[in-house]
Scaffold this motif. Structure first.
Motif, PDB file in Angstrom:
ATOM      1  N   LEU A  18      35.190  42.432 -53.516  1.00 48.39           N
ATOM      2  CA  LEU A  18      36.470  41.953 -54.045  1.00 48.39           C
ATOM      3  C   LEU A  18      36.991  40.753 -53.245  1.00 48.39           C
ATOM      4  O   LEU A  18      37.571  39.830 -53.819  1.00 48.39           O
ATOM      5  CB  LEU A  18      37.505  43.080 -54.038  1.00 48.39           C
ATOM      6  N   SER A  19      36.763  40.745 -51.949  1.00 50.57           N
ATOM      7  CA  SER A  19      37.200  39.617 -51.130  1.00 50.57           C
ATOM      8  C   SER A  19      36.440  38.347 -51.481  1.00 50.57           C
ATOM      9  O   SER A  19      37.032  37.262 -51.551  1.00 50.57           O
ATOM     10  CB  SER A  19      37.021  39.937 -49.645  1.00 50.57           C
ATOM     11  N   VAL A  20      35.145  38.484 -51.719  1.00 50.23           N
ATOM     12  CA  VAL A  20      34.351  37.312 -52.095  1.00 50.23           C
ATOM     13  C   VAL A  20      34.779  36.793 -53.463  1.00 50.23           C
ATOM     14  O   VAL A  20      34.936  35.582 -53.659  1.00 50.23           O
ATOM     15  CB  VAL A  20      32.842  37.655 -52.070  1.00 50.23           C
ATOM     16  N   ILE A  21      34.981  37.697 -54.412  1.00 49.88           N
ATOM     17  CA  ILE A  21      35.419  37.288 -55.755  1.00 49.88           C
ATOM     18  C   ILE A  21      36.786  36.615 -55.680  1.00 49.88           C
ATOM     19  O   ILE A  21      37.021  35.584 -56.321  1.00 49.88           O
ATOM     20  CB  ILE A  21      35.434  38.492 -56.715  1.00 49.88           C
ATOM     21  N   LEU A  22      37.681  37.179 -54.879  1.00 59.06           N
ATOM     22  CA  LEU A  22      39.013  36.587 -54.746  1.00 59.06           C
ATOM     23  C   LEU A  22      38.942  35.222 -54.078  1.00 59.06           C
ATOM     24  O   LEU A  22      39.678  34.301 -54.455  1.00 59.06           O
ATOM     25  CB  LEU A  22      39.923  37.523 -53.955  1.00 59.06           C
ATOM     26  N   ALA A  23      38.063  35.064 -53.119  1.00 58.02           N
ATOM     27  CA  ALA A  23      37.892  33.752 -52.481  1.00 58.02           C
ATOM     28  C   ALA A  23      37.378  32.726 -53.489  1.00 58.02           C
ATOM     29  O   ALA A  23      37.835  31.581 -53.516  1.00 58.02           O
ATOM     30  CB  ALA A  23      36.940  33.863 -51.304  1.00 58.02           C
ATOM     31  N   ILE A  24      36.427  33.134 -54.324  1.00 55.38           N
ATOM     32  CA  ILE A  24      35.902  32.236 -55.356  1.00 55.38           C
ATOM     33  C   ILE A  24      37.003  31.864 -56.346  1.00 55.38           C
ATOM     34  O   ILE A  24      37.127  30.703 -56.750  1.00 55.38           O
ATOM     35  CB  ILE A  24      34.689  32.871 -56.064  1.00 55.38           C
ATOM     36  N   LEU A  25      37.813  32.851 -56.722  1.00 55.39           N
ATOM     37  CA  LEU A  25      38.914  32.566 -57.647  1.00 55.39           C
ATOM     38  C   LEU A  25      39.942  31.617 -57.026  1.00 55.39           C
ATOM     39  O   LEU A  25      40.472  30.741 -57.716  1.00 55.39           O
ATOM     40  CB  LEU A  25      39.593  33.868 -58.076  1.00 55.39           C
ATOM     41  N   ASN A  26      40.204  31.785 -55.750  1.00 54.16           N
ATOM     42  CA  ASN A  26      41.168  30.888 -55.100  1.00 54.16           C
ATOM     43  C   ASN A  26      40.626  29.471 -54.972  1.00 54.16           C
ATOM     44  O   ASN A  26      41.376  28.498 -55.081  1.00 54.16           O
ATOM     45  CB  ASN A  26      41.565  31.438 -53.733  1.00 54.16           C
ATOM     46  N   VAL A  27      39.334  29.344 -54.756  1.00 59.03           N
ATOM     47  CA  VAL A  27      38.735  28.009 -54.700  1.00 59.03           C
ATOM     48  C   VAL A  27      38.707  27.381 -56.094  1.00 59.03           C
ATOM     49  O   VAL A  27      38.899  26.177 -56.244  1.00 59.03           O
ATOM     50  CB  VAL A  27      37.323  28.082 -54.078  1.00 59.03           C
ATOM     51  N   SER A  28      38.498  28.218 -57.106  1.00 56.95           N
ATOM     52  CA  SER A  28      38.464  27.683 -58.466  1.00 56.95           C
ATOM     53  C   SER A  28      39.843  27.248 -58.949  1.00 56.95           C
ATOM     54  O   SER A  28      39.958  26.640 -60.014  1.00 56.95           O
ATOM     55  CB  SER A  28      37.865  28.716 -59.425  1.00 56.95           C
ATOM     56  N   ASN A  29      40.854  27.519 -58.179  1.00 56.95           N
ATOM     57  CA  ASN A  29      42.192  27.020 -58.481  1.00 56.95           C
ATOM     58  C   ASN A  29      42.184  25.499 -58.585  1.00 56.95           C
ATOM     59  O   ASN A  29      42.845  24.909 -59.442  1.00 56.95           O
ATOM     60  CB  ASN A  29      43.158  27.484 -57.386  1.00 56.95           C
ATOM     61  N   ALA A  30      41.406  24.855 -57.730  1.00 58.86           N
ATOM     62  CA  ALA A  30      41.291  23.391 -57.773  1.00 58.86           C
ATOM     63  C   ALA A  30      40.640  22.933 -59.076  1.00 58.86           C
ATOM     64  O   ALA A  30      41.010  21.888 -59.626  1.00 58.86           O
ATOM     65  CB  ALA A  30      40.485  22.897 -56.584  1.00 58.86           C
ATOM     66  N   LEU A  31      39.686  23.713 -59.573  1.00 60.43           N
ATOM     67  CA  LEU A  31      39.050  23.351 -60.845  1.00 60.43           C
ATOM     68  C   LEU A  31      40.025  23.447 -62.014  1.00 60.43           C
ATOM     69  O   LEU A  31      40.007  22.607 -62.915  1.00 60.43           O
ATOM     70  CB  LEU A  31      37.834  24.245 -61.092  1.00 60.43           C
ATOM     71  N   VAL A  32      40.858  24.466 -61.982  1.00 58.77           N
ATOM     72  CA  VAL A  32      41.860  24.608 -63.043  1.00 58.77           C
ATOM     73  C   VAL A  32      42.865  23.456 -62.972  1.00 58.77           C
ATOM     74  O   VAL A  32      43.240  22.888 -64.002  1.00 58.77           O
ATOM     75  CB  VAL A  32      42.565  25.981 -62.940  1.00 58.77           C
ATOM     76  N   LEU A  33      43.268  23.098 -61.773  1.00 52.87           N
ATOM     77  CA  LEU A  33      44.179  21.964 -61.627  1.00 52.87           C
ATOM     78  C   LEU A  33      43.531  20.659 -62.089  1.00 52.87           C
ATOM     79  O   LEU A  33      44.180  19.820 -62.721  1.00 52.87           O
ATOM     80  CB  LEU A  33      44.643  21.837 -60.178  1.00 52.87           C
ATOM     81  N   GLN A  34      42.246  20.482 -61.776  1.00 51.24           N
ATOM     82  CA  GLN A  34      41.526  19.289 -62.230  1.00 51.24           C
ATOM     83  C   GLN A  34      41.441  19.254 -63.752  1.00 51.24           C
ATOM     84  O   GLN A  34      41.605  18.192 -64.367  1.00 51.24           O
ATOM     85  CB  GLN A  34      40.117  19.255 -61.623  1.00 51.24           C
ATOM     86  N   LEU A  53      45.967  28.712 -72.712  1.00 47.60           N
ATOM     87  CA  LEU A  53      45.255  29.992 -72.715  1.00 47.60           C
ATOM     88  C   LEU A  53      44.329  30.132 -71.504  1.00 47.60           C
ATOM     89  O   LEU A  53      44.232  31.204 -70.913  1.00 47.60           O
ATOM     90  CB  LEU A  53      44.453  30.149 -74.009  1.00 47.60           C
ATOM     91  N   ILE A  54      43.674  29.064 -71.137  1.00 46.17           N
ATOM     92  CA  ILE A  54      42.794  29.088 -69.967  1.00 46.17           C
ATOM     93  C   ILE A  54      43.600  29.359 -68.695  1.00 46.17           C
ATOM     94  O   ILE A  54      43.218  30.189 -67.869  1.00 46.17           O
ATOM     95  CB  ILE A  54      42.002  27.766 -69.853  1.00 46.17           C
ATOM     96  N   VAL A  55      44.726  28.667 -68.555  1.00 40.69           N
ATOM     97  CA  VAL A  55      45.550  28.842 -67.354  1.00 40.69           C
ATOM     98  C   VAL A  55      46.145  30.244 -67.293  1.00 40.69           C
ATOM     99  O   VAL A  55      46.130  30.882 -66.232  1.00 40.69           O
ATOM    100  CB  VAL A  55      46.655  27.761 -67.292  1.00 40.69           C
ATOM    101  N   ILE A  56      46.622  30.739 -68.400  1.00 38.28           N
ATOM    102  CA  ILE A  56      47.182  32.098 -68.425  1.00 38.28           C
ATOM    103  C   ILE A  56      46.113  33.133 -68.105  1.00 38.28           C
ATOM    104  O   ILE A  56      46.346  34.062 -67.324  1.00 38.28           O
ATOM    105  CB  ILE A  56      47.867  32.380 -69.781  1.00 38.28           C
ATOM    106  N   SER A  57      44.925  32.981 -68.681  1.00 39.04           N
ATOM    107  CA  SER A  57      43.855  33.940 -68.390  1.00 39.04           C
ATOM    108  C   SER A  57      43.418  33.846 -66.932  1.00 39.04           C
ATOM    109  O   SER A  57      43.128  34.866 -66.296  1.00 39.04           O
ATOM    110  CB  SER A  57      42.677  33.731 -69.328  1.00 39.04           C
ATOM    111  N   TYR A  58      43.398  32.640 -66.373  1.00 38.47           N
ATOM    112  CA  TYR A  58      43.060  32.477 -64.963  1.00 38.47           C
ATOM    113  C   TYR A  58      44.080  33.197 -64.080  1.00 38.47           C
ATOM    114  O   TYR A  58      43.704  33.899 -63.135  1.00 38.47           O
ATOM    115  CB  TYR A  58      42.996  30.994 -64.583  1.00 38.47           C
ATOM    116  N   ILE A  59      45.345  33.038 -64.382  1.00 40.97           N
ATOM    117  CA  ILE A  59      46.398  33.683 -63.588  1.00 40.97           C
ATOM    118  C   ILE A  59      46.287  35.202 -63.680  1.00 40.97           C
ATOM    119  O   ILE A  59      46.405  35.908 -62.669  1.00 40.97           O
ATOM    120  CB  ILE A  59      47.788  33.193 -64.036  1.00 40.97           C
ATOM    121  N   ILE A  60      46.026  35.719 -64.857  1.00 38.51           N
ATOM    122  CA  ILE A  60      45.910  37.171 -65.038  1.00 38.51           C
ATOM    123  C   ILE A  60      44.691  37.709 -64.290  1.00 38.51           C
ATOM    124  O   ILE A  60      44.776  38.733 -63.597  1.00 38.51           O
ATOM    125  CB  ILE A  60      45.867  37.519 -66.539  1.00 38.51           C
ATOM    126  N   ILE A  61      43.549  37.035 -64.417  1.00 39.88           N
ATOM    127  CA  ILE A  61      42.339  37.481 -63.724  1.00 39.88           C
ATOM    128  C   ILE A  61      42.536  37.420 -62.215  1.00 39.88           C
ATOM    129  O   ILE A  61      42.160  38.354 -61.485  1.00 39.88           O
ATOM    130  CB  ILE A  61      41.126  36.637 -64.171  1.00 39.88           C
TER     131      ILE A  61
END
Length: 114
Positions: A18-34, A53-61
C-alpha cells in the motif's frame, strides 16, 4: 522489530504494498496536473468533461489507498505496542522481586500498563 515481523508478516507486506502504491499515486499527481495544463493550453484533444472525470477518479482512488494505508499503519502500530508490552511484562514478571532495587516491581509494571 523482529517480533513484529514474525508475528504480523501479512500486515507488514500489505503495508509495504500500500505504501508503494500510494507513493506511485502521489508521484502521478504531477501527471494529472500536466494533463490539466495540456487541456487548458489546447495541447491535448481531451474534452473538459472527460478531464473532470479523470481528476475526480484520481482523487477518489488516491483517497481510498491513503485511507487503507493509514488504517493498516495504525493497526500495525497498536498491535506492535501490545506485542512489545506483553514481552516486557513477561520479562519483568520472570525476574525475582529482589532484583528490583531502585523501585518496587509494582512501579515497573505500572510503567508499561498505561
Amino acid at each position: 522489530m523482529k517480533y513484529v515481523i514474525r508475528t504480523y508478516p501479512k500486515q507488514i507486506l500489505l503495508f509495504s504494498v500500500l505504501s508503494v502504491i500510494l507513493a506511485i499515486l502521489n508521484v502521478s499527481n504531477a501527471l494529472v496536473l500536466q494533463l490539466m495544463m495540456n487541456v487548458a493550453t489546447k495541447k491535448s484533444s481531451l474534452s473538459y468533461s472527460f478531464l473532470v472525470l479523470i481528476v475526480i477518479s484520481y482523487i477518489i482512488i488516491n483517497a481510498i489507498f491513503y485511507y487503507f494505508q493509514q488504517y493498516n499503519s495504525e493497526y500495525l502500530a497498536k498491535k506492535s505496542i501490545s506485542l512489545y508490552r506483553n514481552i516486557i511484562f513477561e520479562r519483568i514478571s520472570a525476574q525475582r522481586i529482589s532484583s528490583f532495587t531502585k523501585k518496587d516491581s509494582g512501579e515497573y509494571i505500572s510503567l508499561i500498563t498505561f
